[in-house]
Design an enzyme around this catalytic site. Structure first.
Site, short mmCIF file in Angstrom:
data_model
loop_
_atom_site.label_atom_id
_atom_site.label_comp_id
_atom_site.label_asym_id
_atom_site.label_seq_id
_atom_site.Cartn_x
_atom_site.Cartn_y
_atom_site.Cartn_z
N GLU A 159 0.83 -1.19 0.36
CA GLU A 159 0.00 -0.11 0.26
C GLU A 159 0.87 1.45 0.58
O GLU A 159 0.41 2.43 -0.40
CB GLU A 159 -0.63 -0.04 0.90
N GLU A 198 -1.71 -2.54 -10.41
CA GLU A 198 -1.65 -3.42 -9.57
C GLU A 198 -0.43 -4.39 -9.53
O GLU A 198 0.29 -4.89 -8.77
CB GLU A 198 -3.11 -4.18 -9.35
N1 TRP Z 1 -6.15 -1.71 -3.94
C1 TRP Z 1 -5.92 -2.17 -3.00
C2 TRP Z 1 -4.51 -2.47 -3.37
O1 TRP Z 1 -4.42 -3.29 -4.39
C3 TRP Z 1 -7.45 -3.44 -3.26
C4 TRP Z 1 -8.79 -2.75 -3.49
C5 TRP Z 1 -9.51 -2.91 -4.81
C6 TRP Z 1 -9.08 -2.90 -2.60
N2 TRP Z 1 -11.00 -2.82 -4.25
C7 TRP Z 1 -10.80 -3.09 -3.07
C8 TRP Z 1 -9.50 -3.28 -0.97
C9 TRP Z 1 -12.38 -2.65 -2.63
C10 TRP Z 1 -10.33 -3.38 -0.40
C11 TRP Z 1 -11.90 -2.99 -1.24
O2 TRP Z 1 -3.88 -2.93 -2.38
ZN ZN Z 2 -2.64 -3.27 -4.65
#
Ligand code: TRP
Ligand code: ZN
Length: 856
Positions: free
Chosen positions: A291, A313
């Protein structure tokens, strides 16, 4: 119902958003949100289309004036203001809406988790908060005011003012709405500071519920390590005065990279030796890093649209994997990553849910936060780095940050940076992003003793099976790292990178003298299935002597797989070579316990099912379970003395530390225990449970006890001691259906589901029990359909409450078509039962359509 989104339909947003001002008046069932959005037209004459869902709209004004109602059109999840009602130049749109966080059980948008207000806006959650262009290519600086009596009021960016009942935040870095966050509640912070590479002082806070502070320290240490690592390795510095992390109990996924305000599933923050296992610690460190790393790869440079999700990602997973390799053992980390890739991504790629790392259509973007986008996305970057070399990789990344800072980008932008920095044409490489499916690479050896002092010819060929919507698969560029090991163990040729670009190609190695053993796909240099007919002696040589740790591990794996497949086929004594090779290996196992633990672990049953299916055999889950158990027992019997000695020798004295070295010793110890339990009926496991000094030992002992049906006392003890600790109780709910004998697991799961503390609306608890059962291969795929029914019943129940988590868990069924007709009939009935629900969510509906399409 279906609303297919197409990559080809992308159009830029016709307005620039120069500033977003939000004011929240928080109340559990009636929160008021006022928004002021400063727009400047970018395309003359365009309508303004805003996204919104479930909003009670109280007012809407343009430059302070209510527009003519005739100029406003309400769509399904949109509000359109026709161009005629807009001033020609810049204007401010002000809206006021009311929302209900308490009734938000879907956990997207603004919701309450145990009395804490929090948000989750990725991917399209912001539209549940206010009317907005909820798309990642619309970026703006944010000013946020929060009014509430709660003591802690947080949002993105830097705090600019606070008085009792009011907090104001300013985030100067333009960001899309999906990175917005707000948290309010009774929270306590573990606080620290970090000085960046240019000497800027940053305040760090990990916010948790009162009482959880003693479990927040490890997360804070992980954060500081991550900040330092990103400066050292990528030259990336943090860019705000504060960095806040908040832990909440109700969360659909792992964690979220909101700018300056990361929100985490509490299981990925809170850790103490008595509540978290070594694996938990490792994951916490990796996810905190992940993160944090998003601040550059995701936030400063974001995605143009959600088809580009793997831009942030895949890269961020790749970066967190590098980080973990640097913090711990690179060899062990690589093998762990391959194990998960095969278990999750290869499985996905081989079934009805297969899609490329960059999909070109979807119904519901939340269904595309997948192993393919994340883990294969990371593998693709690993290949790119291998192909261009480390120096070029760094140069390309520097160019990426330079060129695209502040932008919303595409995979094409990313590849262009590599082309410009290295001069390499990446046209063919781009197929890794656009084509689904796992290539199968066949390696054939030809040895000519008499030619040029001994010549080995390696021919490599590739094919990829069709995937949904993609019948033809042109060849890709596949980097295959190869080394040659002498029959007596020495390295005859160091690693060489063969670039396979066509359907078939050959390479010659001359002057070898004697025939070597080929160590192929070293380091797992490409995410492919390698078919290489290496004989048992060759595999044993590699397991004993290969200088590449992945290939060495893989050699042992190959022996185990051959033994298992032969046993499933009725040759119940197969595997003598495997058992012998493990025997020699065990003599040196103590030198690298973490690696040895991986070598000792047998492939999971689901992977054996995949391998059988690949060979055209219909997998029988009960036979697979029996074969794996019998091989484990034979292995234990053959090496009982050595395993018992290792179990004793690997005990870690002194205070607990989650570092790689002691974790590795515990892992090997527990691997030995798991095998020995097959002989001693649980005697050692019970003794370990009784004397356990940390949660790693406890869970290791408990899993072994559950497997042999001897866990009742231990489980009662766990409840007594940890009944009030949600994270520990999640383990209680998960280990039983997962490790129990397949014949009993569904029954056990049903009983657990009837407990008052089976709080199924909590995603962690739901995943623990329902996911635990789905992970028990022979139980989930029980011949009478009871496993399918149990999971389907719960998915049916959860869907109206939490569509995201339901849809994710539906992927338990992604392999249903590979089993026999009886099982297929039960699986189809279960899936159709869910599909026939009257108000099925878009998320789950899309998953079921794709899953059922596979059945023909
Ligand atoms: N972007 C987040 C990560 O990969 C993951 C994520 C996407 C997420 N949609 C979400 C987390 C909905 C919680 C709920 O780190
Ligand atoms: Zn991520």
């Amino acid at each position: 119902m279906a609303r297919t989104r197409l990559l080809a339909d992308y159009r830029p947003f016709p307005f620039a958003l120069t500033e977003t001002r939000l004011r929240f008046d928080l109340a559990p069932t009636a929160t008021r949100v006022r928004a002021e959005l400063d727009f400047a037209p970018a395309v003359p004459g365009a309508d303004l289309v805003l996204d919104g869902a479930g909003l009670r709209t109280l007012s809407l004004r343009i430059d302070g004036v209510e527009p003519d109602p005739a100029a406003i059109t309400m769509g399904d999840e949109t509000l359109t203001i026709s161009a005629g009602a807009l001033p020609g130049g810049s204007f401010t749109l002000s809206t006021e809406v009311e929302i209900d966080p308490e009734r938000n059980t879907a956990l997207e948008g603004l919701y309450l988790s145990g009395g804490i207000f929090c948000t989750q806006c990725e991917a399209e959650g912001f539209r549940h908060i206010t009317w907005y262009p909820d798309r990642p290519d619309v970026m703006a600086p944010f000013r946020v005011q929060i009014r509430s009596d709660l003591p802690v009021l947080l949002s993105n960016g830097n705090p600019v003012a606070a008085e009792p009942g009011l907090a104001e935040w300013h985030d100067p870095w333009p960001k899309p709405a999906y990175l917005f966050a707000l948290v309010a509640g009774e929270l306590e912070a573990l606080s620290d500071r970090f000085t960046t590479m240019t000497g800027r002082d940053v305040a760090l806070n990990v916010w948790v519920r009162p009482g959880d502070l003693p479990r927040a320290g490890f997360a804070m240490e992980a954060l500081k390590k991550s900040m330092l690592w990103d400066e050292r390795v990528y030259g990336r510095e943090y860019d705000l005065d504060v960095f806040n992390i908040v832990a909440v109990d109700d969360f659909n996924m792992g964690a979220m990279e909101n700018k300056g305000l990361n929100i985490f599933n509490s299981k990925l923050v809170l850790a103490s030796p008595d509540t978290a296992t070594d694996t938990d610690y490792e994951r916490i460190e990796a996810v905190i890093a992940h993160e944090y790393f998003h601040n550059w790869t995701g936030n400063r440079i974001t995605c143009r649209d959600w088809f580009q999700l793997c831009l942030k990602e895949g890269l961020t997973v790749f970066r967190d994997q590098q980080f973990t390799s640097d913090m711990r053992s690179a060899a062990v980390k690589r093998i762990e990553d391959v194990v998960t890739l095969r278990a999750r991504q290869f499985r996905e790629d081989a079934g009805p849910l297969a899609h490329p790392p960059r999909p070109d259509h979807y119904e519901e973007i939340n269904n595309f936060y997948t192993a393919t986008v994340y883990e294969k996305g990371a593998e693709v970057i690993g290949m790119l780095k291998r192909l261009v070399g480390d120096g070029n990789y760094r140069a390309a990344l520097d160019l990426y940050f330079d060129r695209h800072d502040g932008q919303a980008c595409t995979i094409e932008d990313w590849l262009k940076v590599f082309e410009d920095a290295t001069g390499r044409d990446l046209t063919q490489f781009a197929r890794w992003y656009t084509d689904a499916g796992t290539p199968e690479v066949t390696l054939v050896e030809a040895w000519d003793e008499d030619e040029a002092g001994g010549t080995l010819t390696l021919s490599l060929s590739q094919t990829t099976k069709p995937t949904p919507g993609q019948p033809d698969k042109p060849p890709r560029v596949i980097p295959v790292a190869v080394g040659l090991i002498g029959r007596n163990g020495g390295e005859q040729r160091p690693t060489e990178l063969l670039e396979l670009t066509g359907p078939t190609q050959g390479w010659r190695f001359e002057g070898l003298g004697s025939r070597p053993v080929v160590s192929a796909l070293r380091g797992f240099s490409a995410p492919v299935v390698l078919r290489h007919d290496l004989d048992e002696a060759g595999r044993a040589t590699l397991l004993a002597h290969d200088t590449d740790p992945f290939a060495r591990w893989e050699a042992g794996r190959g022996l185990a797989i051959d033994a298992l497949i032969a046993r499933v086929g009725g040759d119940t004594d197969a595997g003598a070579a495997y058992v012998r090779a493990i025997g020699s290996f065990l003599d040196g196992a103590a030198a690298d316990p973490a690696f040895a633990a991986l070598v000792l672990r047998l492939p999971p049953e689901d992977e054996i099912a995949t391998l059988l299916h690949d060979r055209g055999i219909v997998p029988d889950p009960d036979a697979i379970h029996a074969a794996r158990e019998s091989l484990a027992r034979d292995l234990a019997r053959a090496h009982e003395g050595t395993l018992a000695a290792l179990f004793d020798a690997m005990e870690v004295p002194g205070p607990y530390s989650p570092d790689a070295e002691p974790s590795g010793r515990r892992a090997l110890r527990l691997e030995a225990l798991s095998l020995l339990t097959r002989l001693d009926g649980g005697a050692r496991a019970r003794a370990l449970w009784d004397g356990a000094r940390n949660m790693t030992e406890r869970m290791g002992a408990l899993a072994s006890l559950v497997r042999v049906g001897q866990a009742d006392d231990a489980l009662r003890g766990m409840e007594t001691e940890f009944g009030a600790n949600r994270l520990v109780m999640d383990k209680f709910f998960a280990v039983q259906p997962m490790a129990a004998a397949p014949g009993r697991a569904v029954e056990i799961a049903r009983t657990l589901a009837g407990r008052p503390d089976f709080d199924w609306r909590n995603p962690n608890r739901f995943r623990a029990l329902i996911g635990g059962l789905s992970a028990n291969h022979a139980a989930f795929h029980a011949a009478d359909g009871s496993g399918y029914d149990f999971v389907a019943d719960w998915l049916t129940r959860l869907d109206p409450v939490n569509p995201q988590t339901t849809a994710r868990m539906a992927s338990a069924f992604e392999t249903w078509t590979r089993y026999d007709a009886g099982r297929r009939k039960h699986a189809r009935a279960a899936l159709e039962r869910i599909a026939s629900l009257p108000r099925l969510s878009r998320n789950t509906a899309e998953m079921l359509t794709r899953l059922l399409a596979a059945g023909g």
